[in-house]
Design an enzyme around this catalytic site. Sequence first.
Site, PDB file in Angstrom:
ATOM      1  N   HIS A 238       0.917  -1.371   0.066  1.00  0.00           N
ATOM      2  CA  HIS A 238       0.075  -0.060   0.050  1.00  0.00           C
ATOM      3  C   HIS A 238       1.009   1.285  -0.136  1.00  0.00           C
ATOM      4  O   HIS A 238       0.709   2.194  -0.720  1.00  0.00           O
ATOM      5  CB  HIS A 238      -0.915  -0.017   1.316  1.00  0.00           C
ATOM      6  CG  HIS A 238      -1.737  -0.947   1.408  1.00  0.00           C
ATOM      7  ND1 HIS A 238      -3.039  -1.314   0.726  1.00  0.00           N
ATOM      8  CD2 HIS A 238      -1.720  -2.329   2.125  1.00  0.00           C
ATOM      9  CE1 HIS A 238      -3.514  -2.422   1.131  1.00  0.00           C
ATOM     10  NE2 HIS A 238      -2.917  -2.872   1.922  1.00  0.00           N
TER      11      HIS A 238
HETATM   12  O1  RIB Z   1      -4.719   0.308   4.894  1.00  0.00           O
HETATM   13  C1  RIB Z   1      -3.202  -0.035   4.888  1.00  0.00           C
HETATM   14  C2  RIB Z   1      -2.460   1.069   5.644  1.00  0.00           C
HETATM   15  O2  RIB Z   1      -2.740   0.593   6.834  1.00  0.00           O
HETATM   16  C3  RIB Z   1      -1.205   1.080   5.344  1.00  0.00           C
HETATM   17  O3  RIB Z   1      -0.424   2.394   5.640  1.00  0.00           O
HETATM   18  C4  RIB Z   1      -0.586   0.235   6.282  1.00  0.00           C
HETATM   19  O4  RIB Z   1       0.855   0.566   6.793  1.00  0.00           O
HETATM   20  C5  RIB Z   1      -1.681  -0.158   7.565  1.00  0.00           C
HETATM   21  O5  RIB Z   1      -0.889   1.391   8.331  1.00  0.00           O
END
Ligand code: RIB
Length: 309
Positions: A238
């Site tokens: 992500h």
């Molecule tokens: O939903 C994904 C996010 O949540 C990313 O930033 C991961 O590191 C968690 O923080």
Amino acid sequence: MNRIPVWIDCDPGVDDAVAMLLANWLPELDIVGISTVAGNATLPITTENALKICNLMKKNYPVFSGADRPLMREYEAGESFHGPDGLGGARLQEPSRRAESLPAWDAIYEAARQSEGRLELIALGPLTNIAIALGKYPELPRYLRRIVLMGGSATRGNCTPAAEFNIHADPEAAQAVFRSPVEKVMCGLEVTEQAYLTAGELAAITAHDSAVCRFLREATPMLQEKNTAAGLPGWAVHDACPVAYIAHPELFSGREAGVFVETRAELTFGKTVTDLYSDKKFEEKNTFVVLDIDRPAFAALLERAVTKS
Ligand code: RIB
Ligand code: CA
């Protein structure tokens, strides 16, 4: 090359770590500072992790600790995909230094002022530090080029059926950010769940005998397992999306939309409500929502960053 000054606000987190490695490797970017927030783990842990990852990169980027809880509620650990240490149990050297004494929100403001409006704020965790900075320094938007964040979704959730983790962790902070006049780019789950590495790709990328590859070999199995158990084709990296977007926007596409955050409802608490797919539109299009990615090119970028770091 006129490098782009960036500030990384994060909650390391394994994908935060990859985002830091990518930003450090990309010649287009110049990391001005790093700040930490409670999210994937408590603030002491996310701060220690940011220092450990700087160690791993052999860089002394200044690290500033920020909020240990959301604006309006207690910190909740929640189901951490990253394990109690925030890094999937990976072994890294203890940090050789401490975080700076200035709080994250003050450091973000100072860096933005000195960047004369060129600083790009990369937000990879709950938006608490950024909301505090915007509230304490109303003139901050004047000095920021834009905020490029990982968070939210137009259609789904990974923390609840309606909400993505970073937004759900502090909806009031997220609402303040989306309501701010700063130009915003949202890398939500529509694009970040396409930004995955398959088990085979991950194995190939981390097969090399380097400290970074060893770290990722140790840090990623739990994430790979949980992502595939959730029906994803691989590990969604992500937080690397906002970093890759700033340096290589040509790998992405999306649309301007109105985006605001539900902060009251029970069922949809923490949802980023967008008008992307609705007939009825918000009065303003306040955010560029990234929707698609050239995944092979993204994976190749990550491979080079990891194997060359
Ligand atoms: O939903 C994904 C996010 O949540 C990313 O930033 C991961 O590191 C968690 O923080
Ligand atoms: Ca994160």
